[in-house]
Design a protein around this motif. Structure first.
Motif, short mmCIF file in Angstrom:
data_model
loop_
_atom_site.label_atom_id
_atom_site.label_comp_id
_atom_site.label_asym_id
_atom_site.label_seq_id
_atom_site.Cartn_x
_atom_site.Cartn_y
_atom_site.Cartn_z
N ASP A 174 0.79 -1.16 -0.06
CA ASP A 174 0.17 0.06 0.14
C ASP A 174 0.77 1.20 -0.04
N ALA A 175 0.65 2.16 -0.78
CA ALA A 175 1.31 3.49 -0.83
C ALA A 175 0.32 4.58 -0.93
N VAL A 176 0.62 5.83 -0.22
CA VAL A 176 -0.06 6.94 -0.54
C VAL A 176 0.57 7.60 -1.78
N GLU A 177 -0.41 8.22 -2.46
CA GLU A 177 0.07 9.02 -3.63
C GLU A 177 1.25 9.85 -3.42
N GLY A 178 2.39 9.63 -4.25
CA GLY A 178 3.42 10.71 -3.77
C GLY A 178 4.42 10.09 -2.80
N GLU A 179 3.87 8.98 -2.08
CA GLU A 179 4.88 8.61 -0.76
C GLU A 179 6.31 8.04 -1.30
N ASP A 180 7.05 8.45 -0.56
CA ASP A 180 8.44 7.98 -0.89
C ASP A 180 8.57 6.39 -0.73
N LEU A 181 9.56 5.66 -1.38
CA LEU A 181 9.71 4.23 -1.09
C LEU A 181 10.01 3.90 0.23
N ALA A 182 10.96 4.57 0.70
CA ALA A 182 11.20 4.03 2.10
C ALA A 182 10.33 4.31 3.08
N ALA A 183 9.19 5.22 2.97
CA ALA A 183 8.32 5.25 3.96
C ALA A 183 7.25 4.14 3.61
N ALA A 184 6.90 3.89 2.40
CA ALA A 184 5.93 2.84 2.00
C ALA A 184 6.63 1.35 2.36
N LEU A 185 7.90 1.15 2.34
CA LEU A 185 8.37 -0.22 2.58
C LEU A 185 8.22 -0.18 4.28
N ARG A 186 8.41 0.79 4.98
CA ARG A 186 8.42 0.67 6.56
C ARG A 186 7.10 0.36 6.82
N ARG A 187 5.96 1.02 6.26
CA ARG A 187 4.61 1.18 6.42
C ARG A 187 4.23 -0.29 6.26
N ASN A 188 4.84 -0.99 5.14
CA ASN A 188 4.49 -2.49 5.04
C ASN A 188 5.23 -3.38 5.43
N GLY A 189 6.09 -3.09 6.70
CA GLY A 189 6.50 -4.08 7.38
C GLY A 189 8.02 -4.19 7.27
N HIS A 190 8.60 -3.46 6.15
CA HIS A 190 10.05 -3.42 6.02
C HIS A 190 10.57 -2.69 6.72
N THR A 191 10.75 -2.61 8.35
CA THR A 191 11.49 -1.65 9.10
C THR A 191 12.87 -1.71 9.00
N GLU A 192 13.44 -2.74 8.48
CA GLU A 192 14.96 -2.76 8.31
C GLU A 192 15.42 -1.84 7.33
N VAL A 193 14.64 -1.20 6.54
CA VAL A 193 14.84 0.15 6.01
C VAL A 193 14.72 1.38 6.86
N LYS A 194 15.89 2.00 7.08
CA LYS A 194 16.19 3.30 8.00
C LYS A 194 15.97 4.32 7.17
N CYS A 195 15.14 5.31 8.04
CA CYS A 195 15.19 6.65 7.63
C CYS A 195 15.67 7.70 8.48
N GLY A 196 16.61 8.50 8.00
CA GLY A 196 17.30 9.42 8.93
C GLY A 196 17.12 10.84 8.60
N CYS A 197 17.70 11.09 7.47
CA CYS A 197 17.31 12.66 6.76
C CYS A 197 16.03 12.80 6.32
N ASP A 198 15.41 11.77 5.56
CA ASP A 198 14.48 11.66 4.88
C ASP A 198 14.29 12.73 3.64
N GLY A 199 15.67 13.05 3.32
CA GLY A 199 15.85 13.96 2.29
C GLY A 199 16.74 13.59 1.11
N GLY A 200 17.18 12.27 1.02
CA GLY A 200 18.33 11.90 0.23
C GLY A 200 19.73 12.36 0.50
N SER A 201 20.11 12.48 1.51
CA SER A 201 21.48 12.93 2.05
C SER A 201 22.15 12.22 2.99
N CYS A 202 21.52 11.15 3.74
CA CYS A 202 22.26 10.52 4.75
C CYS A 202 22.57 8.90 4.44
N GLY A 203 21.85 8.40 3.46
CA GLY A 203 22.20 7.03 2.90
C GLY A 203 21.67 5.85 3.79
#
Ligand code: FES
Ligand code: FES
Length: 166
Positions: free
Chosen positions: A15-44
């Protein structure tokens, strides 16, 4: 909306919301092994492999990833059967808080798949986008150098790095 992706070798509808980034969508669908730091493409931190190439999952929409093959760190090894890169990070004490590690391990794995005998410069370039606040990078670099040798040995023995517990 629902988006079909191949995630770690299995086709999944997420499930993804219109315009949602892949990291957020993966995490919301259970793939919390994907981390979010800056949420802006600069921390990796959100690095995943897209068709084998490291990409920051926060920098692309989930919709743009439709039909792609995505690998997260969960595709590599398991706690009881670590991938050689993960094993080398542990053995070299290259992990402190661990937040950057999923992304860094994926960048390192992609490098070693493409270049089994990297120089230190190659390694530093490959993890250049993976910001780490803890390690100072020296231990991760040493771990990746060691992992190159471990993967060579495994390949010579006909083994497959990591993989699920069976
Ligand atoms: S959270 Fe994606 S690059 Fe920082
Ligand atoms: S181990 Fe803490 S940010 Fe890298």
């Amino acid at each position: 909306m629902q988006i079909e992706l191949e995630i770690n070798g299995s086709v999944e509808l997420i499930d993804a919301v219109e315009g949602e980034d892949l990291a957020a969508a993966l995490r919301r669908n259970g793939h919390t092994e994907v981390k979010c730091g800056c949420d802006g493409g600069s921390c990796g931190a959100s690095t995943v492999l897209v068709d084998g190439d490291p990409e920051m999952a926060c920098g692309m929409t989930a919709a743009d990833a439709e039909g792609e093959s995505i690998e997260t760190v969960a595709a590599l090894g398991t706690q009881s059967d670590l991938h050689p890169v993960q094993e080398a990070f542990v053995d070299h004490f290259a992990v402190q808080c661990g937040f950057c590690i999923p992304g860094m391990v994926l960048s390192a794995t992609a490098l070693l798949e493409e270049n089994p005998d990297p120089t230190e410069e190659d390694i530093r370039a490959a993890i250049d986008d993976n910001v780490c606040r803890c390690t100072g990078y020296q231990k991760p670099v040493e771990a990746i150098q060691d992992a190159a040798g471990r993967m060579d040995t495994l390949a010579a023995d006909g083994g497959v790095p990591g993989g699920a517990d069976e």
